[in-house]
Design an enzyme around this catalytic site. Structure first.
Site, PDB file in Angstrom:
ATOM      1  N   LYS A 110     -60.951   8.750  30.449  1.00 22.60           N
ATOM      2  CA  LYS A 110     -60.094   7.588  30.205  1.00 22.60           C
ATOM      3  C   LYS A 110     -58.995   7.615  31.259  1.00 22.60           C
ATOM      4  O   LYS A 110     -58.224   8.585  31.327  1.00 22.60           O
ATOM      5  CB  LYS A 110     -59.494   7.661  28.801  1.00 22.60           C
ATOM      6  CG  LYS A 110     -58.556   6.501  28.511  1.00 22.60           C
ATOM      7  CD  LYS A 110     -57.815   6.681  27.217  1.00 22.60           C
ATOM      8  CE  LYS A 110     -56.696   5.642  27.123  1.00 22.60           C
ATOM      9  NZ  LYS A 110     -55.759   5.947  26.041  1.00 22.60           N
ATOM     10  N   GLY A 171     -47.313   4.089  21.945  1.00 25.78           N
ATOM     11  CA  GLY A 171     -46.500   4.853  21.001  1.00 25.78           C
ATOM     12  C   GLY A 171     -45.511   4.029  20.208  1.00 25.78           C
ATOM     13  O   GLY A 171     -44.740   4.583  19.426  1.00 25.78           O
ATOM     14  N   ALA A 197     -53.455   1.457  22.365  1.00 23.86           N
ATOM     15  CA  ALA A 197     -51.992   1.575  22.477  1.00 23.86           C
ATOM     16  C   ALA A 197     -51.241   0.498  21.702  1.00 23.86           C
ATOM     17  O   ALA A 197     -51.476  -0.695  21.864  1.00 23.86           O
ATOM     18  CB  ALA A 197     -51.540   1.551  23.921  1.00 23.86           C
ATOM     19  N   GLY A 198     -50.339   0.948  20.864  1.00 25.67           N
ATOM     20  CA  GLY A 198     -49.406   0.027  20.204  1.00 25.67           C
ATOM     21  C   GLY A 198     -49.802  -0.391  18.808  1.00 25.67           C
ATOM     22  O   GLY A 198     -48.971  -0.886  18.053  1.00 25.67           O
ATOM     23  N   ASN A 219     -53.485   6.656  17.932  1.00 24.82           N
ATOM     24  CA  ASN A 219     -53.004   8.035  17.851  1.00 24.82           C
ATOM     25  C   ASN A 219     -51.663   8.073  17.116  1.00 24.82           C
ATOM     26  O   ASN A 219     -51.540   8.615  16.024  1.00 24.82           O
ATOM     27  CB  ASN A 219     -52.886   8.634  19.260  1.00 24.82           C
ATOM     28  CG  ASN A 219     -52.563  10.121  19.278  1.00 24.82           C
ATOM     29  OD1 ASN A 219     -52.831  10.790  20.266  1.00 24.82           O
ATOM     30  ND2 ASN A 219     -51.986  10.689  18.227  1.00 24.82           N
ATOM     31  N   THR A 220     -50.648   7.427  17.717  1.00 34.60           N
ATOM     32  CA  THR A 220     -49.300   7.498  17.154  1.00 34.60           C
ATOM     33  C   THR A 220     -49.238   6.927  15.737  1.00 34.60           C
ATOM     34  O   THR A 220     -48.498   7.442  14.893  1.00 34.60           O
ATOM     35  CB  THR A 220     -48.314   6.756  18.071  1.00 34.60           C
ATOM     36  OG1 THR A 220     -48.405   7.324  19.374  1.00 34.60           O
ATOM     37  CG2 THR A 220     -46.890   6.873  17.570  1.00 34.60           C
TER      38      THR A 220
END
Lengths: 270, 65
Positions: A110, A171, A197-198, A219-220
Site C-alpha cells: 500500500k 486518523g 482513512a477518516g 484503523n483509528t
C-alpha cells in the site's frame, strides 16, 4: 419481479460467492484492517471479529528493546499489506516496499506518500510515480490517494491494482467528507475503489459500501473505540449490510411528495 | 565507525550476523539494508562491517489508517 428476486440461491449462498480481486488474488472480506495504535494482544481479536483478510503493517527501524514481533499476533490466514508510511517521495516509498518484500510477506504494497505533516495528505504525483515503478517490478500496488479523478486515471495507467481514496484526513474519524468525489471515482474508475482513512463509524462504512465502494479500510475508528473487538464486529456487519444494499440496488428517492406503500383501495370510510 | 539505524557505533571488523546476535535482534523478523542494498539472509555471515558503512535494520510494526 426483478432477476435478483427470482434467484433460487439463498442470500447466504449469494454473499458467499461475492468477492473482489486484487492482483489476481480473490478476497471475500471487504474490510481491510489497520494494525496501528492498539496493543498487540488486541490485534488477533480485532482481525477475527472484523473477519478481515487483509491487514496493513508499517515498516520501521527495529528496536532491540522491543522483543515482540507483530507477525506473531496476526492470524496466519490473513494477507499482510505493508504500507510505505514515512515515505516523502516515490523513491523512499520504493525503498520501503523493497524492505517489506525482504521481510517476507509477498508482493502486496500500500503506497502512502505524505509530505505534509499537519494534515498528512497523500501526495498524488509522487504516489503515481511510485505506483508505476513498483507495478513494473511485479508488486500488487494499492495506492492511498486524495480523491482526484485525473490522479485516479493516472494510477490506473500506472498499473495500480485498486485505488484507495481518503474519506477524511487520516486518523480524524470525521467520516465521508469527500463523499461526492468518492462517488465520481466509483462511477468512473474501472478498478476496485477502497475507501481509506477518516471513516469513524460503522454507519459511514455502510454508506460508502452502498455507494459502490469495493471495500473499506479502517484503523483509528477501532483503535480509539471503547471496545476494539466489538467495534470490529460492528464494522463487519455494517460493511456487509452496505454491500448487500448496493447489490440489491437502492430504492428510488422521490423528488417531491409521498408514495403510499399500503393499498389505495378498500378504505374503511369508502 | 559504522552507522546503524542512524547511530554511529564502533563496530568496524564485526560480522553482521554477530552484530545482530549481540544486539539481540531476531534475525528471522528483520530485514537488513547494507550501504543502500538489501542483503539476503545468507549474506549476514559473510558481511564484515567496515568504517563508513551504513546499516539499516527494519521490521514490521503495527500501522494503518
Amino acid at each position: 419481479m426483478t432477476e435478483s428476486t427470482k434467484s433460487t440461491k439463498s442470500i447466504e449462498e449469494r454473499m458467499a460467492e461475492d468477492s473482489f480481486t486484487l492482483g489476481g488474488h480473490k478476497f471475500h472480506s471487504r474490510f481491510i484492517l489497520g494494525s496501528g495504535k492498539y496493543s498487540l494482544e488486541l490485534i488477533d481479536a480485532a482481525v477475527r471479529y472484523a473477519e478481515a483478510e487483509l491487514v496493513t503493517v508499517a515498516v520501521r527501524r527495529a528496536n532491540t528493546k522491543e522483543k515482540e514481533n507483530i507477525l506473531d499476533y496476526v492470524p496466519k490466514t490473513v494477507t499482510l499489506l505493508p504500507n510505505t508510511s514515512g515515505a516523502r517521495t516515490a523513491e523512499e516509498a520504493v525503498r520501503i516496499a523493497h524492505l517489506a518484500k525482504a521481510l517476507g510477506c509477498g508482493d502486496f504494497v500500500k503506497i502512502e506518500i505524505m509530505r505534509d505533516s499537519k494534515y498528512l495528505l497523500p501526495d498524488n504525483n509522487e504516489t503515481i510515480r511510485a505506483t508505476e515503478i513498483l507495478a513494473k517490478e511485479g508488486f500488487v500496488v494499492l495506492p492511498y490517494m486524495y480523491p482526484d479523478l485525473y490522479a485516479a486515471r493516472a494510477l490506473v495507467d500506472a498499473g495500480a491494482a485498486a485505488v484507495m481514496p481518503l474519506a477524511a484526513p487520516i486518523g480524524s474519524n470525521k467520516g465521508l467528507a469527500t463523499k461526492e468525489f468518492l462517488q465520481i471515482l466509483i462511477d468512473e474508475i474501472d478498478l476496485p475503489i477502497i475507501v481509506d482513512a477518516g471513516i469513524g463509524k460503522p454507519s459511514e462504512a455502510c454508506a460508502a459500501m452502498e455507494m459502490g465502494a469495493a471495500a473499506i479500510m479502517a484503523n483509528t475508528a477501532l483503535a480509539t473505540a471503547g471496545d476494539v473487538p466489538l467495534m470490529a464486529s460492528a464494522f463487519r456487519d455494517a460493511i456487509r449490510a452496505g454491500r448487500k444494499a448496493y447489490l440489491s440496488g437502492l430504492g428510488r428517492v422521490l423528488r417531491r411528495g409521498a408514495a403510499a406503500s399500503d393499498p389505495l383501495t378498500g378504505f374503511l370510510h369508502d | 565507525m559504522v552507522t546503524i539505524n542512524g547511530e554511529a557505533q564502533a563496530r568496524d571488523g564485526m560480522m553482521l550476523l554477530d552484530l545482530l546476535k549481540e544486539a539481540d535482534y531476531d534475525s528471522r523478523a528483520v530485514a537488513v539494508e547494507y550501504n543502500g542494498a538489501i542483503l539476503e539472509k545468507a549474506a549476514y555471515e559473510t558481511t564484515v562491517l567496515q568504517d563508513g558503512d551504513v546499516v539499516e535494520i527494519v521490521c514490521f510494526m503495527g500501522g494503518g489508517a
